[in-house]
Design a protein around this motif. Structure first.
Motif, PDB file in Angstrom:
ATOM      1  N   MET A  34       0.828  -1.205   0.000  1.00  0.00           N
ATOM      2  CA  MET A  34       0.000   0.000   0.000  1.00  0.00           C
ATOM      3  C   MET A  34       0.863   1.257   0.000  1.00  0.00           C
ATOM      4  SD  MET A  34      -3.031  -0.953  -0.294  1.00  0.00           S
ATOM      5  CE  MET A  34      -4.239   0.315   0.164  1.00  0.00           C
ATOM      6  N   SER A  35       2.118   1.114   0.509  1.00  0.00           N
ATOM      7  CA  SER A  35       2.962   2.299   0.625  1.00  0.00           C
ATOM      8  C   SER A  35       3.750   2.553  -0.653  1.00  0.00           C
ATOM      9  CB  SER A  35       3.923   2.155   1.795  1.00  0.00           C
ATOM     10  OG  SER A  35       4.775   1.054   1.588  1.00  0.00           O
ATOM     11  N   GLU A  36       3.481   1.790  -1.688  1.00  0.00           N
ATOM     12  CA  GLU A  36       4.247   1.948  -2.932  1.00  0.00           C
ATOM     13  C   GLU A  36       4.269   3.370  -3.478  1.00  0.00           C
ATOM     14  OE1 GLU A  36       6.273  -1.064  -2.907  1.00  0.00           O
ATOM     15  OE2 GLU A  36       6.315  -0.113  -4.859  1.00  0.00           O
ATOM     16  N   PRO A  37       3.090   4.008  -3.626  1.00  0.00           N
ATOM     17  CA  PRO A  37       3.119   5.346  -4.247  1.00  0.00           C
ATOM     18  C   PRO A  37       3.992   6.321  -3.461  1.00  0.00           C
ATOM     19  CG  PRO A  37       0.879   4.518  -4.094  1.00  0.00           C
ATOM     20  CD  PRO A  37       1.741   3.581  -3.292  1.00  0.00           C
ATOM     21  N   VAL A  38       3.916   6.258  -2.113  1.00  0.00           N
ATOM     22  CA  VAL A  38       4.700   7.174  -1.300  1.00  0.00           C
ATOM     23  C   VAL A  38       6.183   6.898  -1.505  1.00  0.00           C
ATOM     24  CG1 VAL A  38       5.077   8.056   1.023  1.00  0.00           C
ATOM     25  CG2 VAL A  38       2.830   7.217   0.367  1.00  0.00           C
ATOM     26  N   GLU A  39       6.549   5.603  -1.548  1.00  0.00           N
ATOM     27  CA  GLU A  39       7.954   5.266  -1.751  1.00  0.00           C
ATOM     28  C   GLU A  39       8.428   5.745  -3.113  1.00  0.00           C
ATOM     29  OE1 GLU A  39       9.523   1.601  -0.747  1.00  0.00           O
ATOM     30  OE2 GLU A  39       8.756   1.687   1.300  1.00  0.00           O
ATOM     31  N   ASP A  40       7.565   5.586  -4.113  1.00  0.00           N
ATOM     32  CA  ASP A  40       7.931   6.048  -5.455  1.00  0.00           C
ATOM     33  C   ASP A  40       8.161   7.550  -5.452  1.00  0.00           C
ATOM     34  OD1 ASP A  40       7.756   3.530  -6.345  1.00  0.00           O
ATOM     35  OD2 ASP A  40       5.847   3.772  -7.391  1.00  0.00           O
ATOM     36  N   GLN A  41       7.285   8.256  -4.735  1.00  0.00           N
ATOM     37  CA  GLN A  41       7.405   9.704  -4.642  1.00  0.00           C
ATOM     38  C   GLN A  41       8.725  10.096  -3.996  1.00  0.00           C
ATOM     39  OE1 GLN A  41       4.570  11.699  -2.108  1.00  0.00           O
ATOM     40  NE2 GLN A  41       3.405  12.375  -3.884  1.00  0.00           N
ATOM     41  N   GLY A  42       9.046   9.433  -2.881  1.00  0.00           N
ATOM     42  CA  GLY A  42      10.299   9.708  -2.190  1.00  0.00           C
ATOM     43  C   GLY A  42      11.486   9.411  -3.080  1.00  0.00           C
ATOM     44  N   ALA A  43      11.433   8.294  -3.789  1.00  0.00           N
ATOM     45  CA  ALA A  43      12.536   7.920  -4.677  1.00  0.00           C
ATOM     46  C   ALA A  43      12.704   8.956  -5.774  1.00  0.00           C
ATOM     47  CB  ALA A  43      12.262   6.539  -5.272  1.00  0.00           C
ATOM     48  N   ALA A  44      11.586   9.458  -6.291  1.00  0.00           N
ATOM     49  CA  ALA A  44      11.653  10.464  -7.356  1.00  0.00           C
ATOM     50  C   ALA A  44      12.293  11.751  -6.829  1.00  0.00           C
ATOM     51  CB  ALA A  44      10.254  10.745  -7.902  1.00  0.00           C
ATOM     52  N   LEU A  45      11.916  12.129  -5.587  1.00  0.00           N
ATOM     53  CA  LEU A  45      12.499  13.337  -4.989  1.00  0.00           C
ATOM     54  C   LEU A  45      14.011  13.183  -4.840  1.00  0.00           C
ATOM     55  CD1 LEU A  45       9.948  14.131  -2.131  1.00  0.00           C
ATOM     56  CD2 LEU A  45      10.445  15.560  -4.123  1.00  0.00           C
ATOM     57  N   LEU A  46      14.429  12.022  -4.353  1.00  0.00           N
ATOM     58  CA  LEU A  46      15.864  11.790  -4.148  1.00  0.00           C
ATOM     59  C   LEU A  46      16.601  11.800  -5.481  1.00  0.00           C
ATOM     60  CD1 LEU A  46      15.600   8.980  -1.446  1.00  0.00           C
ATOM     61  CD2 LEU A  46      16.534  11.273  -1.104  1.00  0.00           C
ATOM     62  N   ARG A  47      16.035  11.123  -6.473  1.00  0.00           N
ATOM     63  CA  ARG A  47      16.714  11.049  -7.774  1.00  0.00           C
ATOM     64  C   ARG A  47      16.803  12.422  -8.412  1.00  0.00           C
ATOM     65  NH1 ARG A  47      13.478   6.382  -8.669  1.00  0.00           N
ATOM     66  NH2 ARG A  47      14.648   4.536  -8.055  1.00  0.00           N
ATOM     67  N   ALA A  48      15.745  13.236  -8.235  1.00  0.00           N
ATOM     68  CA  ALA A  48      15.744  14.563  -8.848  1.00  0.00           C
ATOM     69  C   ALA A  48      16.893  15.405  -8.310  1.00  0.00           C
ATOM     70  CB  ALA A  48      14.407  15.265  -8.580  1.00  0.00           C
ATOM     71  N   ARG A  49      17.355  15.063  -7.103  1.00  0.00           N
ATOM     72  CA  ARG A  49      18.477  15.811  -6.526  1.00  0.00           C
ATOM     73  C   ARG A  49      19.780  15.054  -6.624  1.00  0.00           C
ATOM     74  NH1 ARG A  49      13.969  17.561  -4.858  1.00  0.00           N
ATOM     75  NH2 ARG A  49      13.674  19.686  -4.127  1.00  0.00           N
ATOM     76  N   GLY A  50      19.774  14.005  -7.436  1.00  0.00           N
ATOM     77  CA  GLY A  50      21.000  13.253  -7.657  1.00  0.00           C
ATOM     78  C   GLY A  50      21.445  12.468  -6.440  1.00  0.00           C
ATOM     79  N   MET A  51      20.484  12.153  -5.548  1.00  0.00           N
ATOM     80  CA  MET A  51      20.836  11.413  -4.332  1.00  0.00           C
ATOM     81  C   MET A  51      20.533   9.933  -4.512  1.00  0.00           C
ATOM     82  SD  MET A  51      19.258  14.020  -1.540  1.00  0.00           S
ATOM     83  CE  MET A  51      19.885  13.175  -0.083  1.00  0.00           C
ATOM     84  N   ARG A  52      21.344   9.111  -3.860  1.00  0.00           N
ATOM     85  CA  ARG A  52      21.126   7.680  -3.877  1.00  0.00           C
ATOM     86  C   ARG A  52      19.823   7.381  -3.127  1.00  0.00           C
ATOM     87  NH1 ARG A  52      23.794   3.829  -1.165  1.00  0.00           N
ATOM     88  NH2 ARG A  52      24.819   5.443   0.058  1.00  0.00           N
ATOM     89  N   VAL A  53      19.044   6.458  -3.673  1.00  0.00           N
ATOM     90  CA  VAL A  53      17.798   6.072  -3.011  1.00  0.00           C
ATOM     91  C   VAL A  53      18.109   4.936  -2.045  1.00  0.00           C
ATOM     92  CG1 VAL A  53      15.472   5.149  -3.345  1.00  0.00           C
ATOM     93  CG2 VAL A  53      16.435   6.752  -5.018  1.00  0.00           C
ATOM     94  N   THR A  54      17.930   5.186  -0.746  1.00  0.00           N
ATOM     95  CA  THR A  54      18.160   4.140   0.253  1.00  0.00           C
ATOM     96  C   THR A  54      16.901   3.980   1.087  1.00  0.00           C
ATOM     97  OG1 THR A  54      18.965   5.661   1.967  1.00  0.00           O
ATOM     98  CG2 THR A  54      20.602   4.809   0.409  1.00  0.00           C
ATOM     99  N   ARG A  55      16.776   2.802   1.708  1.00  0.00           N
ATOM    100  CA  ARG A  55      15.567   2.565   2.505  1.00  0.00           C
ATOM    101  C   ARG A  55      15.471   3.519   3.693  1.00  0.00           C
ATOM    102  NH1 ARG A  55      12.425  -1.362   1.495  1.00  0.00           N
ATOM    103  NH2 ARG A  55      11.886  -1.832   3.644  1.00  0.00           N
ATOM    104  N   PRO A  56      16.569   3.796   4.403  1.00  0.00           N
ATOM    105  CA  PRO A  56      16.429   4.788   5.496  1.00  0.00           C
ATOM    106  C   PRO A  56      15.998   6.163   4.989  1.00  0.00           C
ATOM    107  CG  PRO A  56      18.430   3.496   5.765  1.00  0.00           C
ATOM    108  CD  PRO A  56      17.879   3.141   4.411  1.00  0.00           C
TER     109      PRO A  56
END
Ligand SMILES: [Zn+2]
Ligand SMILES: [Zn+2]
Length: 147
Positions: free
Chosen positions: A1-23
């Motif tokens: 159920m938390s997929e969309p939120v995780e995708d959103q977070g991953a997109a934010l991190l990638r947009a800033r050139g940051m590595r996507v990590t679970r923490p």
């Protein structure tokens, strides 16, 4: 159920050139729920999503997110540092003197700096950090009941 939120977070991190990590994703999720949270509160909430994340690791993530503009650190006098996900809008804070509750106050002008200092000693000013102090509604009621 938390997929969309995780995708959103991953997109934010990638947009800033940051590595996507679970923490990082977990901290973004916790902050995304709103509010002004202390590091301990964030660490506790992160641990309900991920096992074995040290408080130091949460500090490190918050530092990285703050530098990237994905989190904002505020530290009212006498209060531990708190973090929030609402960034970039130059909003201010009102703090309750009695219980320490913090609420957002929209910037009067909408852009930083919303106060124009007269004679800033040659500095180029780009931000005014404003903290309003008072009594929150709950403490006003408690005070009225006392009187
Ligand atoms: Zn209060
Ligand atoms: Zn805020």
């Amino acid at each position: 159920m938390s997929e969309p939120v995780e995708d959103q977070g991953a997109a934010l991190l990638r947009a800033r050139g940051m590595r996507v990590t679970r923490p990082r994703l977990a901290v973004l999720q916790v902050l995304g729920a709103g509010g002004h949270l202390e590091v301990d509160e964030i660490a506790t909430a992160v641990r309900t999503r991920l096992d074995s994340v040290s408080t130091q690791a949460v500090y490190d993530v918050l530092g990285a997110l703050s530098r990237a503009g994905l989190a904002r650190r505020i530290e009212p006098a006498g209060s531990p540092a708190r973090f929030e996900a609402r960034t970039g809008d130059n909003h201010h804070h009102v703090v309750c003197r009695a219980c320490g509750a913090i609420a957002d106050v929209d910037c009067v002008h909408g852009t930083a700096p919303c106060l124009d200092p007269v004679g800033a000693g040659g500095f180029v000013v780009d931000e005014a950090e404003v903290t309003f102090w008072g009594l929150c509604p709950a403490c006003q009621r408690a005070k009225a009941a006392d009187d």
